[in-house]
Design a protein around this motif. Structure first.
Motif, PDB file in Angstrom:
ATOM      1  N   LEU A 259       0.825  -1.205   0.000  1.00 21.81           N
ATOM      2  CA  LEU A 259       0.000   0.000   0.000  1.00 21.81           C
ATOM      3  C   LEU A 259       0.863   1.261   0.000  1.00 21.81           C
ATOM      4  O   LEU A 259       0.535   2.253  -0.690  1.00 21.81           O
ATOM      5  N   ARG A 260       1.976   1.246   0.735  1.00 17.76           N
ATOM      6  CA  ARG A 260       2.859   2.408   0.762  1.00 17.76           C
ATOM      7  C   ARG A 260       3.476   2.644  -0.616  1.00 17.76           C
ATOM      8  O   ARG A 260       3.614   3.785  -1.080  1.00 17.76           O
ATOM      9  N   LYS A 261       3.846   1.549  -1.288  1.00 19.46           N
ATOM     10  CA  LYS A 261       4.404   1.681  -2.634  1.00 19.46           C
ATOM     11  C   LYS A 261       3.363   2.261  -3.593  1.00 19.46           C
ATOM     12  O   LYS A 261       3.671   3.096  -4.448  1.00 19.46           O
ATOM     13  N   ASP A 265       3.705   5.617  -5.732  1.00 21.19           N
ATOM     14  CA  ASP A 265       3.543   5.650  -7.192  1.00 21.19           C
ATOM     15  C   ASP A 265       2.494   6.670  -7.597  1.00 21.19           C
ATOM     16  O   ASP A 265       2.637   7.384  -8.601  1.00 21.19           O
ATOM     17  N   LEU A 266       1.397   6.753  -6.801  1.00 20.50           N
ATOM     18  CA  LEU A 266       0.349   7.731  -7.108  1.00 20.50           C
ATOM     19  C   LEU A 266       0.856   9.162  -6.955  1.00 20.50           C
ATOM     20  O   LEU A 266       0.561  10.043  -7.778  1.00 20.50           O
ATOM     21  N   GLU A 267       1.651   9.385  -5.900  1.00 23.43           N
ATOM     22  CA  GLU A 267       2.217  10.729  -5.696  1.00 23.43           C
ATOM     23  C   GLU A 267       3.152  11.093  -6.847  1.00 23.43           C
ATOM     24  O   GLU A 267       3.137  12.243  -7.328  1.00 23.43           O
ATOM     25  N   SER A 268       3.952  10.135  -7.309  1.00 21.60           N
ATOM     26  CA  SER A 268       4.870  10.399  -8.423  1.00 21.60           C
ATOM     27  C   SER A 268       4.086  10.727  -9.692  1.00 21.60           C
ATOM     28  O   SER A 268       4.432  11.645 -10.447  1.00 21.60           O
ATOM     29  N   ALA A 269       3.014   9.968  -9.914  1.00 19.10           N
ATOM     30  CA  ALA A 269       2.200  10.198 -11.108  1.00 19.10           C
ATOM     31  C   ALA A 269       1.538  11.569 -11.049  1.00 19.10           C
ATOM     32  O   ALA A 269       1.472  12.287 -12.057  1.00 19.10           O
ATOM     33  N   LEU A 270       1.050  11.963  -9.867  1.00 21.86           N
ATOM     34  CA  LEU A 270       0.433  13.279  -9.724  1.00 21.86           C
ATOM     35  C   LEU A 270       1.444  14.397  -9.963  1.00 21.86           C
ATOM     36  O   LEU A 270       1.146  15.416 -10.585  1.00 21.86           O
ATOM     37  N   THR A 271       2.655  14.190  -9.459  1.00 23.45           N
ATOM     38  CA  THR A 271       3.724  15.194  -9.666  1.00 23.45           C
ATOM     39  C   THR A 271       4.019  15.373 -11.129  1.00 23.45           C
ATOM     40  O   THR A 271       4.183  16.509 -11.636  1.00 23.45           O
TER      41      THR A 271
END
Length: 279
Positions: A259-261, A265-271
């Motif tokens: 879940l942390r990964k 990944d979601l934060e990286s995609a949003l960035t």
């Protein structure tokens, strides 16, 4: 003790013996709650005077009531109305009622009233997938007191060998299991109902007395209906339910890492999306 209704008399034109009439009069007063558990019955001398009979007749009547488990006779203390034995059963457990009673030092006896190939009610046909059924009526006794009246419908094609002699005193589910059909339970419901005349008579209670009706279907491991039943219990039945709050399912450390990964990944995609929009 209420004295209402204790003025009953014997009828000397009645063909029944006097001691049977006295037994039946007192029995009816217990059924109608004129005499309730813990009440002391009139003394032998009082009963002798009330009914105008010899003391030996009174003693025969009281002995019959004691044999039925309706009164306790104590030397020097007279006769006392006995409390009906309490039957306890797990409402969320299919079968094993004999074993549940035995675990409490009680003996449950079964008597078959009727076994017939009759017209099957629509609800039973739907539950069993057939209209070819046996209709079975039984009464079950605890310490000589009738406590349960049962009506079952079971498929005749699965159990063509059923007879009154085979069912008498036997566990219905055990017989099914012995012939290759093991039950795993099924849906049930409980409701309070009033005793209808035939059921009241079988359970030795007054018409309209409160009863607990357990009805449902017993199925095998394949979901096939083995038994559609209606079971009426006297009010001295206690239904036990083992209710528990479901414990939360523990989350493994591996799942937490996953879940942390996913969050990373979601934060990286949003960035990346935000950078792309700013260009």
């Amino acid at each position: 003790m209420s004295t209402e209704g204790l003025e009953a008399r014997v009828d000397r034109s009645d063909a029944r013996p006097l001691h049977v009439q006295i037994r039946d009069i007192l029995h009816q007063q217990i059924k109608d709650h004129i005499l309730v558990p813990g009440d002391a019955l009139p003394t032998e001398e009082e009963l002798q005077q009330q009914f105008g009979v010899a003391r030996s007749v009174v003693r025969q009547a009281l002995a019959s009531l004691a044999d039925l488990g309706l009164i306790h006779r104590q030397r020097g203390r007279g006769s006392v109305v006995a409390a009906a034995p309490a039957l306890r059963r797990f409402v969320n457990r299919a079968g094993g009622l004999d074993e549940q009673a035995a675990a409490r030092g009680q003996h449950l006896r079964t008597h078959v009233l009727r076994l017939e190939a009759t017209i099957t009610p629509e609800e039973a046909s739907a539950a069993l997938g057939t209209a070819r059924t046996w209709e079975i009526e039984r009464v079950r006794y605890l310490e000589r007191v009738p406590v349960i009246y049962e009506r079952h419908w079971v498929p005749r094609d699965l159990f063509p060998h059923f007879t009154v002699d085979l069912l008498e005193g036997a566990s219905l589910l055990a017989l099914m299991r012995d012939h290759g059909y093991a039950s795993v339970g099924g849906p049930r419901q409980v409701q309070a109902v009033a005793a209808e005349p035939d059921i009241a008579r079988a359970l030795d209670v007054s018409v309209g007395s409160p009863l607990l009706l357990l009805e449902g279907v017993t199925q095998d491991v394949h979901g096939r209906g083995l038994d559609r039943f209606h079971v009426w219990h006297r009010a001295n039945t206690v239904f036990d339910v083992d209710a528990r709050v479901q414990a939360p399912t523990p989350v493994s450390q591996e799942r937490i890492v996953q879940l942390r990964k996913l969050v990373s990944d979601l934060e990286s995609a949003l960035t990346e999306l935000e950078v792309g929009e700013s260009r």
